[in-house]
Design a protein around this motif. Structure first.
Motif, PDB file in Angstrom:
ATOM      1  N   UNK A   1       0.630  -0.975  -0.070  1.00  0.00           N
ATOM      2  CA  UNK A   1       0.037  -0.010  -0.212  1.00  0.00           C
ATOM      3  C   UNK A   1       0.631   1.410   0.019  1.00  0.00           C
ATOM      4  N   UNK A   2       2.110   1.369   0.770  1.00  0.00           N
ATOM      5  CA  UNK A   2       2.602   2.675   1.009  1.00  0.00           C
ATOM      6  C   UNK A   2       3.405   2.679  -0.440  1.00  0.00           C
ATOM      7  N   UNK A   3       4.031   1.559  -1.094  1.00  0.00           N
ATOM      8  CA  UNK A   3       4.687   1.600  -2.490  1.00  0.00           C
ATOM      9  C   UNK A   3       3.533   2.364  -3.307  1.00  0.00           C
TER      10      UNK A   3
ATOM     11  N   UNK B   1      -8.292  -3.370   6.976  1.00  0.00           N
ATOM     12  CA  UNK B   1      -7.867  -4.669   6.770  1.00  0.00           C
ATOM     13  C   UNK B   1      -7.910  -5.235   7.911  1.00  0.00           C
ATOM     14  N   UNK B   2      -8.816  -6.254   8.151  1.00  0.00           N
ATOM     15  CA  UNK B   2      -8.923  -6.970   9.428  1.00  0.00           C
ATOM     16  C   UNK B   2      -8.149  -8.163   9.157  1.00  0.00           C
TER      17      UNK B   2
ATOM     18  N   UNK C   1       2.909 -13.099  -0.817  1.00  0.00           N
ATOM     19  CA  UNK C   1       2.843 -11.946  -1.664  1.00  0.00           C
ATOM     20  C   UNK C   1       1.601 -11.840  -2.561  1.00  0.00           C
ATOM     21  N   UNK C   2       1.328 -13.035  -3.021  1.00  0.00           N
ATOM     22  CA  UNK C   2       0.051 -13.194  -3.811  1.00  0.00           C
ATOM     23  C   UNK C   2      -1.157 -12.476  -3.116  1.00  0.00           C
TER      24      UNK C   2
ATOM     25  N   UNK D   1      -4.430  -5.821  -1.224  1.00  0.00           N
ATOM     26  CA  UNK D   1      -4.325  -4.216  -1.820  1.00  0.00           C
ATOM     27  C   UNK D   1      -5.350  -3.938  -2.847  1.00  0.00           C
ATOM     28  N   UNK D   2      -5.631  -4.864  -3.894  1.00  0.00           N
ATOM     29  CA  UNK D   2      -6.264  -4.427  -4.999  1.00  0.00           C
ATOM     30  C   UNK D   2      -8.137  -4.476  -4.661  1.00  0.00           C
TER      31      UNK D   2
END
Length: 275
Positions: A26-28, A69-70, A165-166, A172-173
């Motif tokens: 998210x920060x990226x 995000x929980x 990572x997936x 994020x999406x």
């Protein structure tokens, strides 16, 4: 990203295996991210004190937050349902725009927590995850892999191990794109492996034997107690693992393909990179 700009996302468990990766991604993308901490002294501008056991400060925790995000420690635990219900009520009162819940697969208790979110009055996405690849490097089996002996409960059901990572990319999406509102995504890898098979793949990669030993439920419970776990937690783990190993989740999900339009990272690729 869609035109409706998201100002702030709060990640519960933002220092854990999944939460940490979501925060980084998210920060990226330039999103303002807050995380939670269970240690009051570590609360700061970007970190808010939060514990599941007491909701007295949750209104403050959610102040100024747009999306949430929980990550619950375990949505199959008996107390999780009431905790998720309370949090969803606080989120609704705080005018949170969207909630994404990290969930499990195949357990009635987990589905009950999902139902709370789905009927909260909030926009939501449910991300149901398989067992993480990274549990072999950062979690449940990591120490055992290093010692050369993995001990687990008996059961030969296949598990579609998923890479974190997936998973984080899907989360994020789901947070950033409204097209994912009110969707349930099952996020898994693309091949079923038994736990014995997975350990054998790791053993071959590192060029060192790793013994895989299975115990019945009672013997595994006794082992957990010997390692210092409280009886209630040890009993719950045995129950949860018995569900993982009974075959109910012996199927592949299509969440990564639906959200990311690509195939999941293979377990073999994870092993090649991690060991």
């Amino acid at each position: 990203m869609a035109n409706n700009k998201i100002e702030t996302v709060l990640v519960l468990g933002g220092n854990g295996k999944s939460g940490r990766r979501v925060v980084e991604k998210l920060r990226a993308k330039g999103v303002e991210v807050l995380v939670t901490t269970r240690e009051l002294e570590k609360a700061s501008k970007h970190s808010r004190y939060f514990i599941w056991e007491n909701d007295r400060n949750w209104a403050e925790v959610l102040q100024g937050v747009d999306e949430l995000f929980i990550v619950h420690p375990d949505t199959s635990m008996p107390e999780a349902l009431q905790q998720i219900r309370l949090l969803s009520e606080h989120a609704y009162k705080a005018n949170i725009k969207k909630v994404v819940l990290l969930s499990g697969r195949g357990q009635d208790s987990v589905v009950a927590c999902e139902n709370v979110i789905q009927h909260s009055g909030l926009r939501w996405t449910i991300v149901r995850s398989a067992w993480f690849n990274q549990n072999f490097t950062e979690g449940h089996f990591a120490h055992r892999i290093k010692t050369g002996e993995v001990v687990f409960m008996e059961g030969q059901a296949g598990e579609p191990f998923v890479d974190l990572d997936d998973l984080a990319d899907v989360v994020v999406e789901s947070l950033l794109e409204p097209i994912h509102d009110n969707q349930v995504y099952e996020v898994t890898g693309d091949i079923l492996y038994t736990f014995r098979d997975a350990v054998a793949i790791i053993s071959k990669k590192i060029g060192s034997p790793i013994t895989y030993r299975e115990l019945d439920k009672q013997s595994y419970l006794e082992l957990l107690l010997q390692h210092g776990l409280p009886l209630a937690i040890a009993q719950h783990l045995v129950f949860a693992f018995s569900e993982i190993l009974d075959g109910r989740n012996q199927s592949l999900g299509d969440g990564i393909d639906r959200v990311l339009k690509r195939s999941p990272k293979s377990f073999a690729s994870f092993v090649d990179e991690a060991f």
